[in-house]
Design a protein around this motif. Structure first.
Motif, mmCIF file in Angstrom:
data_model
loop_
_atom_site.group_PDB
_atom_site.id
_atom_site.type_symbol
_atom_site.label_atom_id
_atom_site.label_comp_id
_atom_site.label_asym_id
_atom_site.label_seq_id
_atom_site.Cartn_x
_atom_site.Cartn_y
_atom_site.Cartn_z
ATOM 1 N N UNK A 89 79.960 -115.244 35.187
ATOM 2 C CA UNK A 89 79.200 -116.328 35.786
ATOM 3 C C UNK A 89 80.045 -117.516 36.175
ATOM 4 N N UNK A 90 81.357 -117.358 36.147
ATOM 5 C CA UNK A 90 82.254 -118.479 36.462
ATOM 6 C C UNK A 90 82.340 -118.716 37.967
ATOM 7 N N UNK A 91 82.808 -119.897 38.330
ATOM 8 C CA UNK A 91 82.975 -120.221 39.744
ATOM 9 C C UNK A 91 84.066 -119.348 40.358
ATOM 10 N N UNK A 92 85.040 -118.924 39.555
ATOM 11 C CA UNK A 92 86.105 -118.045 40.065
ATOM 12 C C UNK A 92 85.535 -116.664 40.401
ATOM 13 N N UNK A 93 84.687 -116.176 39.531
ATOM 14 C CA UNK A 93 84.059 -114.881 39.781
ATOM 15 C C UNK A 93 83.230 -114.908 41.061
ATOM 16 N N UNK A 94 82.501 -116.009 41.263
ATOM 17 C CA UNK A 94 81.692 -116.135 42.484
ATOM 18 C C UNK A 94 82.571 -116.251 43.717
ATOM 19 N N UNK A 95 83.663 -116.993 43.612
ATOM 20 C CA UNK A 95 84.536 -117.204 44.771
ATOM 21 C C UNK A 95 85.182 -115.914 45.239
ATOM 22 N N UNK A 96 85.501 -115.024 44.291
ATOM 23 C CA UNK A 96 86.189 -113.771 44.630
ATOM 24 C C UNK A 96 85.257 -112.551 44.596
ATOM 25 N N UNK A 97 83.954 -112.783 44.521
ATOM 26 C CA UNK A 97 82.960 -111.701 44.514
ATOM 27 C C UNK A 97 83.235 -110.685 43.384
ATOM 28 N N UNK A 98 83.416 -111.201 42.191
ATOM 29 C CA UNK A 98 83.758 -110.336 41.056
ATOM 30 C C UNK A 98 82.590 -110.142 40.084
ATOM 31 N N UNK A 99 81.418 -110.656 40.421
ATOM 32 C CA UNK A 99 80.304 -110.614 39.471
ATOM 33 C C UNK A 99 79.991 -109.188 39.021
ATOM 34 N N UNK A 100 79.899 -108.263 39.956
ATOM 35 C CA UNK A 100 79.548 -106.888 39.596
ATOM 36 C C UNK A 100 80.659 -106.223 38.790
ATOM 37 N N UNK A 101 81.899 -106.539 39.130
ATOM 38 C CA UNK A 101 83.027 -105.947 38.427
ATOM 39 C C UNK A 101 83.054 -106.385 36.964
ATOM 40 N N UNK A 102 82.744 -107.662 36.716
ATOM 41 C CA UNK A 102 82.913 -108.232 35.386
ATOM 42 C C UNK A 102 81.634 -108.224 34.552
ATOM 43 N N UNK A 103 80.554 -107.749 35.107
ATOM 44 C CA UNK A 103 79.269 -107.828 34.410
ATOM 45 C C UNK A 103 78.957 -106.539 33.655
ATOM 46 N N UNK A 104 78.391 -106.710 32.453
ATOM 47 C CA UNK A 104 77.818 -105.591 31.683
ATOM 48 C C UNK A 104 78.809 -104.477 31.390
ATOM 49 N N UNK A 105 79.993 -104.811 30.921
ATOM 50 C CA UNK A 105 80.929 -103.804 30.430
ATOM 51 C C UNK A 105 80.776 -103.750 28.913
ATOM 52 N N UNK A 106 80.213 -102.662 28.364
ATOM 53 C CA UNK A 106 79.941 -102.619 26.923
ATOM 54 C C UNK A 106 81.192 -102.658 26.062
ATOM 55 N N UNK A 107 82.352 -102.366 26.653
ATOM 56 C CA UNK A 107 83.595 -102.342 25.896
ATOM 57 C C UNK A 107 84.441 -103.597 26.107
ATOM 58 N N UNK A 108 83.817 -104.627 26.665
ATOM 59 C CA UNK A 108 84.586 -105.837 26.969
ATOM 60 C C UNK A 108 83.732 -107.063 26.707
ATOM 61 N N UNK A 109 84.265 -107.996 25.945
ATOM 62 C CA UNK A 109 83.567 -109.249 25.645
ATOM 63 C C UNK A 109 83.663 -110.190 26.850
ATOM 64 N N UNK A 110 82.523 -110.696 27.358
ATOM 65 C CA UNK A 110 82.576 -111.536 28.559
ATOM 66 C C UNK A 110 82.930 -112.996 28.300
ATOM 67 N N UNK A 111 82.817 -113.466 27.043
ATOM 68 C CA UNK A 111 83.052 -114.882 26.733
ATOM 69 C C UNK A 111 84.482 -115.068 26.234
ATOM 70 N N UNK A 112 85.307 -115.842 26.926
ATOM 71 C CA UNK A 112 86.732 -115.966 26.573
ATOM 72 C C UNK A 112 87.001 -116.508 25.178
ATOM 73 N N UNK A 113 86.093 -117.345 24.650
ATOM 74 C CA UNK A 113 86.331 -117.985 23.363
ATOM 75 C C UNK A 113 85.849 -117.152 22.177
ATOM 76 N N UNK A 114 85.139 -116.081 22.451
ATOM 77 C CA UNK A 114 84.523 -115.299 21.376
ATOM 78 C C UNK A 114 85.532 -114.316 20.772
ATOM 79 N N UNK A 115 86.367 -114.811 19.868
ATOM 80 C CA UNK A 115 87.374 -113.960 19.237
ATOM 81 C C UNK A 115 86.726 -112.776 18.530
ATOM 82 N N UNK A 116 85.651 -113.036 17.790
ATOM 83 C CA UNK A 116 84.977 -111.955 17.085
ATOM 84 C C UNK A 116 84.487 -110.862 18.019
ATOM 85 N N UNK A 117 83.900 -111.259 19.149
ATOM 86 C CA UNK A 117 83.406 -110.283 20.113
ATOM 87 C C UNK A 117 84.521 -109.468 20.737
ATOM 88 N N UNK A 118 85.661 -110.107 21.003
ATOM 89 C CA UNK A 118 86.807 -109.404 21.589
ATOM 90 C C UNK A 118 87.333 -108.345 20.624
#
Length: 336
Positions: free
Chosen positions: A162-191
């Motif tokens: 949902x970042x502005x970078x993702x929107x600028x480069x049309x990456x929303x579909x690429x980066x969305x809903x990957x069950x093996x990847x934590x989407x929040x950069x600060x979430x160490x536990x999730x990573x």
């Protein structure tokens, strides 16, 4: 008015044509179309792959320098919120002028650089066939993240999709809903939970205990930094100001809220240590794991989660297979 016969013939012919069944595709045409569509898909996949890789490289380069990171942010924001909305350049300049304090803020810039690093890793992960390709860079990212000098800005506590970078480069579909990847950069536990631990359990269980130690060390370091920052903010305030500030900090919630020091020490840390021992039992050494789990249960018997630890340990032991002693081998027959 009487309609001439030849007009009636034309009208009837037209109506007949309208109701006639459409000519069906022949098997040959269908196969030809499928082949053409496959070619188009291959071309599209190649184009998307190059775009995604290029975006990831751009993000990593921008992350290496504070000024470049801010420039990338400004360009992406301009693309999404001004250029695509057909707004005049003057509107963007006016908005940028109002952002000067924010763009020079250490907290904002530091978080921006980490967000860009994680975006670059996210692009690589989405394209990678095996997590092994980005495992070491991801571990390096986590170590750098745990050494933040400032509390995370909003950019680090939200999904990269949902970042502005993702929107600028049309990456929303690429980066969305990957069950093996934590989407929040600060979430160490999730990573660790979504990517690192599953990979090590499958591919390199010998490294599991080291990874658990790293995770506990990194989360503890972040908790300490956040606590020190909070104490610094509260210092010099009167009682009413402190109460209002603490309420505001508690409302942050999410990943940051879970790293409250009191909560972390009382609840999160014991659960992390317990999870480490369970992994030791299941993936490394059952005997050493069982002994360590027993000692942990004894130590935490009166803890808030004491009953839960006891029940889980009992279930682990009851469900484990006890190896049968090897039966004595019969002597080999005398060849003489």
């Amino acid at each position: 008015m009487k309609i001439p016969p030849f007009v009636l013939v034309v009208i009837c012919a037209g109506l007949s044509a309208l109701h006639a069944p459409a000519q069906e595709l022949t098997p040959e045409v269908v196969e030809s179309l499928k082949a053409r569509l496959q070619d188009l898909k291959d071309n599209l996949d190649s184009h998307l792959s190059k775009r995604n890789i290029g975006a990831g490289q751009r993000f990593m380069e921008a992350a290496s320098d504070p000024r470049t990171a801010v420039e990338e942010y400004l360009q992406s924001y301009k693309t999404v919120h001004f250029d695509r909305q057909n707004l005049p350049e003057s509107d963007f300049r006016a908005w940028k002028s109002g952002q000067s304090n924010r763009l020079s803020d250490d907290q904002f810039v530091e978080s921006l650089q980490h967000q860009l690093r994680y975006l670059a890793l996210s692009c690589r992960a989405a394209q990678a066939e095996d997590i092994d390709e980005i495992f070491n860079p991801l571990m390096s990212y986590l170590d750098g993240l745990s050494r933040l000098e400032n509390p995370p800005a909003a950019s680090l506590t939200q999904s990269v999709a949902g970042s502005v970078f993702s929107a600028a480069y049309y990456l929303e579909r690429l980066l969305k809903d990957n069950p093996n990847w934590e989407p929040v950069p600060f979430n160490i536990g999730g990573i660790y939970e979504k990517t690192i631990m599953p990979y090590l359990r499958e591919e390199n269980p010998e490294a599991l205990m080291g990874a658990w130690d790293k995770r506990i060390e990194q989360e503890t370091r972040l908790v300490t930094m956040l606590e020190e920052t909070q104490e610094s903010e509260l210092r010099g305030m009167d009682r009413d100001q402190k109460r209002k500030t603490k309420l505001a900090q508690n409302r942050v919630g999410g990943v940051v809220g879970r790293l409250d020091q009191e909560e972390f020490v009382a609840r999160t840390l014991p659960k992390l240590r317990w999870a480490k021992l369970k992994d030791m039992f299941h993936y490394v050494d059952q005997t050493a794991g069982a002994q360590a789990m027993l000692a942990f249960v004894e130590e935490h018997l009166t803890h808030e989660y004491g009953e839960e630890f006891f029940e889980e340990f009992l279930q682990v032991i009851e469900s484990s297979r006890v190896s049968e002693p090897a039966s004595p081998q019969e002597p080999a027959p005398d060849s003489n």
